[in-house]
Design an enzyme around this catalytic site. Structure first.
Site, PDB file in Angstrom:
ATOM      1  N   CYS A   1       0.793  -1.231   0.000  1.00  0.00           N
ATOM      2  CA  CYS A   1       0.000   0.000   0.000  1.00  0.00           C
ATOM      3  C   CYS A   1       0.830   1.288   0.000  1.00  0.00           C
ATOM      4  CB  CYS A   1      -1.013  -0.017   1.131  1.00  0.00           C
ATOM      5  SG  CYS A   1      -2.368   1.128   0.808  1.00  0.00           S
TER       6      CYS A   1
ATOM      7  N   HIS B   1      -3.486  -5.425   2.115  1.00  0.00           N
ATOM      8  CA  HIS B   1      -2.959  -5.013   3.401  1.00  0.00           C
ATOM      9  C   HIS B   1      -2.849  -6.090   4.430  1.00  0.00           C
ATOM     10  CE1 HIS B   1      -2.545  -0.839   3.913  1.00  0.00           C
ATOM     11  NE2 HIS B   1      -3.670  -0.563   3.307  1.00  0.00           N
TER      12      HIS B   1
HETATM   13  N1  GLN Z   1      -1.693   7.221   0.616  1.00  0.00           N
HETATM   14  C1  GLN Z   1      -2.429   6.051   0.718  1.00  0.00           C
HETATM   15  C2  GLN Z   1      -3.818   6.124   0.119  1.00  0.00           C
HETATM   16  O1  GLN Z   1      -3.909   6.017  -1.056  1.00  0.00           O
HETATM   17  C3  GLN Z   1      -2.253   5.295   1.918  1.00  0.00           C
HETATM   18  C4  GLN Z   1      -2.984   4.018   1.918  1.00  0.00           C
HETATM   19  C5  GLN Z   1      -2.565   3.034   2.918  1.00  0.00           C
HETATM   20  O2  GLN Z   1      -1.391   2.660   3.099  1.00  0.00           O
HETATM   21  N2  GLN Z   1      -3.586   2.555   3.584  1.00  0.00           N
HETATM   22  O3  GLN Z   1      -4.827   6.299   0.788  1.00  0.00           O
END
Ligand code: GLN
Length: 250
Positions: A93, A194
């Site tokens: 992510c 995740h």
């Molecule tokens: N910047 C990220 C987003 O697109 C972070 C996401 C994450 O790691 N949950 O929201």
């Protein structure tokens, strides 16, 4: 064998307990008689490209990303050198976004990235949240499904010709439109999926371990001794079922 893992910013990038992926790698290595030696790499710590067999970066919200982004971009050269020499990598992510060329925020800001993955990310208005099911083929002829959970505002656009981690069966994926999720570049994998990604997808944990072991031993990746995976298969079944209930590709 000893497998040395460089864990980038464990104190900042650990949303949804992303570090659980390390616990899975540790346990699955130990069950095959290997030892995982995990070393934290924080802000200001130099990255020795020859010191690791696997690099790991977890996820984080924009705020945490902004805190580490300049330091991470400064580590671009040794990270790219490590990748070029066959070091395995998993980025999740927020970490996945920053391993590309960069992340453009809604406020017009731009966080420069490492430039390893051939992609760029731009924040959108809506968040893409929910269970995901992918079909992956990392090695020709070896198809696997991957179940996970996504929560991101960023839309990641792969460069033409870049390989995704998988094709979206259910869920949004990189941008909600292309039907692609994540990025695969040699032994490096980036994904929006995740938290407990590896516990319910043991084939991917073993794929990463095999790449890391290949780097440690200087050989081609070898198949690992199979494990029962009973609980893992049940976890996958439940997660995949949730993604299917979500309906078609979004
Ligand atoms: N910047 C990220 C987003 O697109 C972070 C996401 C994450 O790691 N949950 O929201």
């Amino acid at each position: 064998m000893r497998i040395v893992v460089g864990h980038l910013y464990p104190g900042y990038l650990n949303i949804y307990a992303d570090r659980g992926n390390i616990a899975v790698l540790d346990q699955r290595a130990a069950l095959r008689g290997h030892e995982l030696d995990v070393r934290s790499l924080g802000i200001g710590d130099p990255v020795d490209p020859d010191a690791y067999d696997l690099l790991y970066v977890g996820g984080g919200q924009d705020r945490e990303q902004a805190l580490v982004a300049p330091d991470l971009a400064g580590k671009s050269e040794p990270i790219q050198a490590a990748h070029a020499s066959g070091v395995a990598l998993l980025a999740v992510c927020g970490g996945y976004q920053l391993l590309g060329r960069g992340y453009g925020g809604r406020d017009g800001s731009f966080m420069p990235g490492v430039g390893l993955f051939p992609h760029e990310t731009v924040a959108g208005v809506t968040r893409m949240i929910g269970d995901v099911l992918l079909e992956c083929e990392l090695d020709p002829g070896e198809k696997h499904q991957l179940a996970g959970f996504e929560n991101h505002a960023g839309r990641t656009l792969l460069d033409p010709g870049a390989a995704p981690l998988g094709r979206v069966m259910f869920g949004f994926g990189n941008d909600g439109e292309s039907g692609l999720e994540g990025c695969r570049l040699g032994r490096a994998i980036g994904t929006y999926l995740h938290g407990p990604l590896l516990p319910r997808n043991p084939w991917l944990a073993d794929w990463l371990l095999a790449q890391a072991l290949a780097h440690a031993s200087g050989t081609d990746p070898q198949p690992l001794e199979p494990l029962p995976n009973t609980l893992e298969a049940e976890a996958f079944r439940i997660a995949a079922g949730r993604a299917r209930k979500r309906g078609g590709r979004r």
